[in-house]
Design a protein around this motif. Structure first.
Motif, mmCIF file in Angstrom:
data_model
loop_
_atom_site.group_PDB
_atom_site.id
_atom_site.type_symbol
_atom_site.label_atom_id
_atom_site.label_comp_id
_atom_site.label_asym_id
_atom_site.label_seq_id
_atom_site.Cartn_x
_atom_site.Cartn_y
_atom_site.Cartn_z
ATOM 1 N N CYS B 121 1.013 -1.318 -0.022
ATOM 2 C CA CYS B 121 0.058 -0.106 0.121
ATOM 3 C C CYS B 121 0.785 1.284 0.110
ATOM 4 C CB CYS B 121 -0.716 -0.151 1.410
ATOM 5 S SG CYS B 121 -2.001 1.240 1.379
ATOM 6 N N VAL B 122 0.403 2.078 -0.869
ATOM 7 C CA VAL B 122 1.255 3.379 -0.983
ATOM 8 C C VAL B 122 1.091 4.356 0.160
ATOM 9 C CG1 VAL B 122 1.691 5.535 -2.258
ATOM 10 C CG2 VAL B 122 1.092 3.472 -3.468
ATOM 11 N N MET B 123 2.132 4.825 1.138
ATOM 12 C CA MET B 123 2.069 5.331 2.237
ATOM 13 C C MET B 123 2.468 6.798 2.478
ATOM 14 S SD MET B 123 0.692 2.890 3.626
ATOM 15 C CE MET B 123 0.537 2.842 5.717
ATOM 16 N N SER B 124 2.756 7.329 1.070
ATOM 17 C CA SER B 124 3.357 8.779 1.311
ATOM 18 C C SER B 124 2.354 9.555 0.186
ATOM 19 C CB SER B 124 4.843 8.931 0.624
ATOM 20 O OG SER B 124 5.043 8.062 -0.424
ATOM 21 N N ASP B 125 1.953 10.874 0.327
ATOM 22 C CA ASP B 125 1.261 11.646 -0.585
ATOM 23 C C ASP B 125 2.170 12.331 -1.379
ATOM 24 O OD1 ASP B 125 2.667 13.480 1.292
ATOM 25 O OD2 ASP B 125 0.694 14.259 2.233
ATOM 26 N N HIS B 126 3.372 12.136 -1.574
ATOM 27 C CA HIS B 126 4.071 12.760 -2.533
ATOM 28 C C HIS B 126 5.364 11.706 -3.042
ATOM 29 C CE1 HIS B 126 6.395 13.820 0.932
ATOM 30 N NE2 HIS B 126 7.319 13.855 0.180
ATOM 31 N N ALA B 127 5.773 11.924 -4.274
ATOM 32 C CA ALA B 127 6.854 11.090 -4.690
ATOM 33 C C ALA B 127 8.360 12.071 -4.204
ATOM 34 C CB ALA B 127 6.993 10.932 -6.043
ATOM 35 N N PHE B 128 9.548 11.248 -4.214
ATOM 36 C CA PHE B 128 10.624 11.999 -4.022
ATOM 37 C C PHE B 128 11.659 11.411 -5.052
ATOM 38 C CE2 PHE B 128 15.028 12.182 -2.625
ATOM 39 C CZ PHE B 128 14.997 13.819 -2.393
ATOM 40 N N GLN B 129 12.023 12.126 -6.079
ATOM 41 C CA GLN B 129 12.792 11.750 -7.581
ATOM 42 C C GLN B 129 12.206 10.386 -7.625
ATOM 43 O OE1 GLN B 129 16.576 11.537 -5.215
ATOM 44 N NE2 GLN B 129 17.394 13.366 -6.254
#
Lengths: 193, 159
Positions: B121-129
């Motif tokens: 499950c995706v647990m962050s609301d933004h991506a980093f690189q």
């Protein structure tokens, strides 16, 4: 762990105290808009070490901090800070959706974690309580230096912080941000070892 | 507004084809005759930047400027920033609480015990690189995974 003598400091009034906390500082230490732009965006554009920039402004208990310096030619510094300052600034954040949309979701894939929490007597209606309880315990443990360092990258330093529910202790995953902010990534991060 | 001022994009309509987001942070590179050349940063995929010309009335000044002690470094490094700037912002393929499957086998995941087919499950609301934090079911820790290596199996219902 730092040498014991490193932890003993004398304040300007000659009082001896134990200094157990540091602030990690990259070349530039800004607050507000400058921090957002300089440290989170330009760091990447200018190709400064993303991990160092992510650590900048973060508070660590001296016994549990990343290796310093982080790499050869590292420009970072550490500055002793008082625990009372850390206590004043630190806070924990956890989205309620970590429970309503993840732990207690009806998705087949989450059955393990859902079953685990249900076996402890919790269901989706306890999400608000759990969110608050996770924040309370995580903050208390962070301020006691009771956490483990996990992966560090440009997004930041992950921490494993113990949480106890119904006499069961396990780790939850958190991301450390500047000025003592800890943000929950995952409520259940494995058994406490 | 002048060079190195920090700004936010207020009106995205004229720049729809660039996928610019409202309130994207930017730095003014040049300003003349009511228009500014701005370096914008993607708030949903940190590390991604874009250079474009905007009308001054579409941006707002943030009462702050890019720190002066970084100007020289910024100027020296500018050609590299320009080279890596994208022509339009990427739109993240995944969102927080989407259920995803790892669709590749790569050493960087395998060494952590995560293999092709693992579900999380995706647990962050933004991506980093271009990477997002994913909590895999059979793995105690969350880890950063390239969005291109993920397949969405269930979207989070928009509420």
């Amino acid at each position: 762990m730092s040498a014991f003598s490193d932890l003993i400091k004398v304040d300007k009034n000659g009082r001896i105290y134990y200094n157990k906390w540091i602030e990690w500082i990259h070349l530039y230490n800004y607050v507000g808009i400058e921090r957002e732009v300089v440290e989170e965006y330009i760091a990447v554009a200018l190709r400064h070490c993303a991990s160092c920039m992510a650590l900048s402004g973060c508070y660590f208990f001296k016994g549990v901090m990343p290796k310093y310096p982080l790499h050869p030619h590292c420009d970072c510094k550490t500055m002793d800070i008082d625990i009372n300052w850390v206590k004043k600034k630190a806070k924990a954040e956890c989205k309620i959706e970590k429970f309503t949309e993840y732990i207690f979701t009806d998705e087949e894939q989450s059955k393990g974690k859902k079953a685990l929490f249900e076996s402890w007597g919790f269901d989706i209606s306890d999400s608000e309580y759990l969110k608050n309880e996770f924040c309370r315990q995580a903050l208390e443990n962070y301020l006691s230096g009771n956490y483990k360092l996990k992966k560090l990258d440009g997004e930041g330093q992950r921490l494993a912080i113990p949480i106890t529910l119904k006499n069961k202790t396990f780790y939850s995953g958190w991301l450390l941000r500047p000025q003592g902010l800890i943000i929950n990534i995952t409520p259940y991060g494995g058994k406490f070892k | 507004m002048k060079k190195f001022d920090l700004v936010k994009l207020k009106n995205t309509k004229p720049y729809k084809n660039l996928n610019l987001y409202k309130d994207s942070n930017g730095i003014i590179l040049e300003e003349q005759k009511g228009k500014s050349k701005v370096l914008f940063f993607n708030p949903l995929n940190r590390g991604e930047c874009l250079i474009t010309q905007v009308n001054n009335f579409d941006i707002s000044y943030q009462n702050a400027a890019f720190p002066s002690n970084l100007h020289e470094e910024f100027i020296n490094y500018f050609s590299s920033i320009e080279k890596r700037a994208v022509s339009k912002f990427s739109i993240p393929k995944v969102k927080e609480f989407d259920w995803v499957k790892l669709n590749v086998e790569k050493p960087k995941y395998a060494k952590e015990g995560i293999h092709k087919g693992e579900i999380g499950c995706v647990m962050s609301d933004h991506a980093f690189q271009n990477c997002v934090e994913v909590d895999f079911i059979n793995f105690d820790d969350s880890m950063a995974v390239d969005m291109d290596d993920l397949e969405v199996i269930k979207r989070r219902e928009d509420k």
